[in-house]
Design an enzyme around this catalytic site. Structure first.
Site, PDB file in Angstrom:
ATOM      1  N   ARG A  43      33.506  27.149  43.204  1.00  0.00           N
ATOM      2  CA  ARG A  43      33.163  28.358  43.948  1.00  0.00           C
ATOM      3  C   ARG A  43      33.286  28.111  45.441  1.00  0.00           C
ATOM      4  NH1 ARG A  43      30.688  25.982  46.995  1.00  0.00           N
ATOM      5  NH2 ARG A  43      28.596  25.121  46.876  1.00  0.00           N
ATOM      6  N   HIS A  50      22.594  26.977  52.281  1.00  0.00           N
ATOM      7  CA  HIS A  50      21.326  26.235  52.219  1.00  0.00           C
ATOM      8  C   HIS A  50      20.121  27.173  52.139  1.00  0.00           C
ATOM      9  CE1 HIS A  50      22.747  22.113  52.666  1.00  0.00           C
ATOM     10  NE2 HIS A  50      23.611  22.555  53.546  1.00  0.00           N
ATOM     11  N   ASP A  52      19.670  29.152  48.954  1.00  0.00           N
ATOM     12  CA  ASP A  52      19.365  29.453  47.548  1.00  0.00           C
ATOM     13  C   ASP A  52      18.131  28.697  47.090  1.00  0.00           C
ATOM     14  OD1 ASP A  52      20.850  27.044  47.680  1.00  0.00           O
ATOM     15  OD2 ASP A  52      21.727  27.322  45.690  1.00  0.00           O
ATOM     16  N   GLY A 143      32.924  20.566  48.850  1.00  0.00           N
ATOM     17  CA  GLY A 143      32.074  21.733  49.066  1.00  0.00           C
ATOM     18  C   GLY A 143      32.457  22.911  48.197  1.00  0.00           C
ATOM     19  N   SER A 145      32.138  22.729  44.892  1.00  0.00           N
ATOM     20  CA  SER A 145      31.272  22.626  43.725  1.00  0.00           C
ATOM     21  C   SER A 145      31.930  22.069  42.473  1.00  0.00           C
ATOM     22  CB  SER A 145      30.679  24.008  43.437  1.00  0.00           C
ATOM     23  OG  SER A 145      29.478  23.888  42.758  1.00  0.00           O
ATOM     24  N   SER A 146      32.717  21.019  42.634  1.00  0.00           N
ATOM     25  CA  SER A 146      33.355  20.394  41.471  1.00  0.00           C
ATOM     26  C   SER A 146      32.316  19.785  40.537  1.00  0.00           C
ATOM     27  CB  SER A 146      34.350  19.317  41.918  1.00  0.00           C
ATOM     28  OG  SER A 146      33.706  18.337  42.715  1.00  0.00           O
ATOM     29  N   ASP A 190      25.456  27.500  42.573  1.00  0.00           N
ATOM     30  CA  ASP A 190      26.732  26.993  42.061  1.00  0.00           C
ATOM     31  C   ASP A 190      26.884  27.269  40.569  1.00  0.00           C
ATOM     32  OD1 ASP A 190      26.824  26.050  44.621  1.00  0.00           O
ATOM     33  OD2 ASP A 190      26.455  23.957  44.098  1.00  0.00           O
ATOM     34  N   ASN A 233      29.543  13.223  49.422  1.00  0.00           N
ATOM     35  CA  ASN A 233      29.031  13.173  48.056  1.00  0.00           C
ATOM     36  C   ASN A 233      27.547  13.511  48.082  1.00  0.00           C
ATOM     37  OD1 ASN A 233      28.064  12.453  45.524  1.00  0.00           O
ATOM     38  ND2 ASN A 233      29.693  10.950  45.241  1.00  0.00           N
ATOM     39  N   LYS A 234      27.253  14.751  47.639  1.00  0.00           N
ATOM     40  CA  LYS A 234      25.917  15.333  47.805  1.00  0.00           C
ATOM     41  C   LYS A 234      24.794  14.460  47.258  1.00  0.00           C
ATOM     42  CE  LYS A 234      25.596  19.294  45.782  1.00  0.00           C
ATOM     43  NZ  LYS A 234      25.893  20.694  45.462  1.00  0.00           N
TER      44      LYS A 234
END
EC number: 2.7.1.157
Length: 458
Positions: A43, A50, A52, A143, A145-146, A190, A233-234
């Site tokens: 998406r 930041h 949600d 960014g 959302s993989s 996401d 990498n979140k």
């Protein structure tokens, strides 16, 4: 209707080159034929960054890039995962003993999150095994959302293997909750858009209860994704989780300041809801109650009237316990102003004035400034890319996704698209070997795609 089950589509695999290639690779890998395929899209968040996880609505759309998994249920209780990309090694485990390693967010752990989420939702102790081959064309750590797309895809794979049913909303909620097994305290956007997306429209995603409303984007303009080629990498960084905690602490301090019961307050939206005031009024409350200087742990304890031990053990999460200072004012200012911009964006789309593209672009520009200055989730490369996009004709451009790298999204008049792409290519990618190598998947126009579904061969 968004409450329905994810769709099942019957296809001639031979007519779909990507499915056919995946089927052949599956046969080569496992010596058998997939029984079905599942896809879940990535998406792009158009506006509402930041917020949600603070309880506020966002406006994302699904992109055409997705995670695609070929699946064969097996009689054993072994879960075998493989990836078409050799960068991601094979993984095998028993389906009845799923362990997710938070310390190393390896690719297969995201699959295990979705798998475990379905297992726990139904309270199942024994699950069948399966062979799965994953093929993703969402750029990783961009960014887009993989990782969440893989969690959602795995959740739908597991549900389909079990022959059980859930609505899209239920699946989105389960997958949002289960992604936290890997240590990311996200808010659910996401996963929601991955399941609830519809072709041709963006969505206003609202939480508690989860629902999605169509947002008709203006004609005459397109959204362009440009990847900064700086990976973030979140789950492997503390930035994201520190911001979540700063928002939580800001909510508690604001609630205490206004004489509310603050103990159970977790999100900034709850403070607004309890006070029954507008977002604009919440910004005034923030100005009055919080100061721009960072708060030490000791000052937060004084504000809340609690001990340092209680703060550390009952409020801070394990990955934020070592933080010495927290910026409450800046984070609250961003969240309340960004939540207001989301509502303004939706209103402009509904009213569709002649200058809609200009107005929407300005809201996107304001959003980026707030992400950069108040939330501090940008980086020099993103700021440079945003400036380049605006210089060459974007009416609005902003970082999208968690930030600290990844992608920008820009609103570009349709008649300028070709010149815009050529100019951004020359200014940002050409002359930089590593960026140029990634450019094929890094700069593209996109339109709203559909949500997760199951393919079965005719």
């Amino acid at each position: 209707m968004a409450a329905e089950d994810p769709a099942t589509r019957r296809v001639q695999v031979a007519e779909h080159p990507r499915l056919l290639k995946l089927k052949e690779m599956f046969n080569s890998k496992f010596g058998s034929t997939p029984k079905f395929y599942v896809r879940a899209p990535g998406r792009v968040n158009i506006i509402g960054e930041h917020i949600d996880y603070c309880g506020y609505s966002v406006i994302p759309m699904a992109v055409e890039q997705d995670m695609l998994i070929a699946v064969e249920p097996v009689k054993t209780h072994t879960l075998q995962l493989a990836n078409t990309d050799p960068l991601y090694p094979d993984f095998s485990t028993t389906a009845n003993n799923i362990c997710i390693d938070k310390t190393k967010p390896l690719w297969h752990n995201y699959f295990l999150c979705g798998f475990k989420g379905i297992q726990e939702h139904f309270g199942l102790s024994k699950l069948p095994g399966m062979n799965c081959l994953v093929d993703g064309n969402i750029p990783p750590s961009s960014g887009l959302s993989s990782s969440s797309a893989l969690v959602c895809c795995a959740g739908l794979v597991t549900l389909t293997v079990l022959g059980l049913r859930l609505s899209k909303v239920e699946l989105a909620e389960i997958c949002a909750k289960s992604e936290r097994y890997i240590g990311t305290e996200g808010g659910g956007m996401d996963q929601s858009i991955s399941f609830l997306a519809e072709e041709g429209t963006a969505k206003l995603i609202e939480f508690s209860p989860l629902r999605a409303t169509n947002v008709k984007l203006p004609s005459g303009a397109v959204f362009v994704i440009a990847n900064s080629c700086m990976e973030m990498n979140k789950a492997a960084t503390s930035h994201f989780n520190v911001r979540v905690m700063e928002c939580r602490l800001a909510a508690k301090v604001l609630a205490k300041h206004k004489g509310l019961q603050w103990d159970n307050v977790l999100r900034l939206e709850e403070v607004q809801s309890k006070l029954g005031i507008s977002l604009e009024e919440m910004l005034l409350v923030t100005e009055d109650a919080l100061h721009p200087e960072p708060y030490s742990r000791e000052e937060i304890c004084r504000c809340l009237g609690i001990s340092l031990e209680r703060l550390r053990t009952q409020i801070l999460t394990p990955n934020t316990q070592d933080e010495l200072t927290f910026k409450l004012y800046q984070r609250a200012k961003h969240v309340y102003s960004e939540a207001a911009r989301v509502l303004q964006f939706k209103q402009v789309c509904e009213d569709a004035p002649d200058n809609a593209v200009q107005l929407l672009g300005e809201l996107m520009n304001q959003s980026h400034r707030s992400c950069r200055d108040m939330y501090e989730c940008s980086c020099p490369e993103l700021d440079q890319l945003v400036d380049i996009c605006r210089k060459f004709g974007a009416k609005g451009s902003r970082l999208t996704g968690a930030g600290w790298g990844g992608c920008t999204v820009s609103l570009v008049p349709a008649d300028m698209l070709s010149s815009f792409l050529a100019s951004v290519h020359e200014a940002y990618y050409q002359g930089n070997t590593s960026r140029l190598a990634q450019e094929k998947h890094s700069l593209f126009a996109t339109k709203p795609g559909g949500g997760a579904l199951v393919f079965r061969e005719v």
